[in-house]
Design a protein around this motif. Sequence first.
Motif, PDB file in Angstrom:
ATOM      1  N   GLU A 102       8.564  -0.424 -13.846  1.00  0.00           N
ATOM      2  CA  GLU A 102       7.295   0.417 -13.320  1.00  0.00           C
ATOM      3  C   GLU A 102       7.135  -0.073 -12.034  1.00  0.00           C
ATOM      4  N   LYS A 103       7.125   0.823 -10.938  1.00  0.00           N
ATOM      5  CA  LYS A 103       7.101   0.582  -9.493  1.00  0.00           C
ATOM      6  C   LYS A 103       5.867   1.308  -8.785  1.00  0.00           C
ATOM      7  N   GLN A 104       5.114   0.563  -7.966  1.00  0.00           N
ATOM      8  CA  GLN A 104       4.110   1.268  -7.382  1.00  0.00           C
ATOM      9  C   GLN A 104       4.743   1.443  -5.656  1.00  0.00           C
ATOM     10  N   ARG A 109       2.258   5.346  -9.234  1.00  0.00           N
ATOM     11  CA  ARG A 109       3.017   4.536 -10.005  1.00  0.00           C
ATOM     12  C   ARG A 109       4.295   5.187 -10.669  1.00  0.00           C
TER      13      ARG A 109
END
Length: 135
Positions: A102-104, A109
């Motif tokens: 999970e990347k912002q 996100r």
Amino acid sequence: EKENAEIRLSDPLQYQSIVDAEWNIIYDKLDKCVKSGAKIVLSRLAIGDLATQYFADRDILCARRVTEEDLQRVAAATGGTVQTSVNNVINDVIGSCEVFEEKQVGNERFNIFSGCPSGQTATIVLRGGADQVFY
């Protein structure tokens, strides 16, 4: 549940049995998800706080309100199948990937599925310095 139901009781003591039955149904559905072996649960509907915490306590990530298009794309890439019920979930319908992150990016996100067995696509996220984009 999506359906509204009306129950008429003649004895107020029956109320607790109805509440207990509802809780049993909820926990039965959650247990079926856990027993399926899935480590990521995606839902096109809302997922309540109880279910979110239940999954988190069992190291299962869940995402709610996932669009139908995104569900189909993830299913195709991971080799899974979109299910409409938690009943009879077998290994053949559960997809897989090598890495989930999970990347912002900025204020948004993103869930990233990498190393998918059927993945033949890529997502490119383009960001600019402003909210306005001119074509």
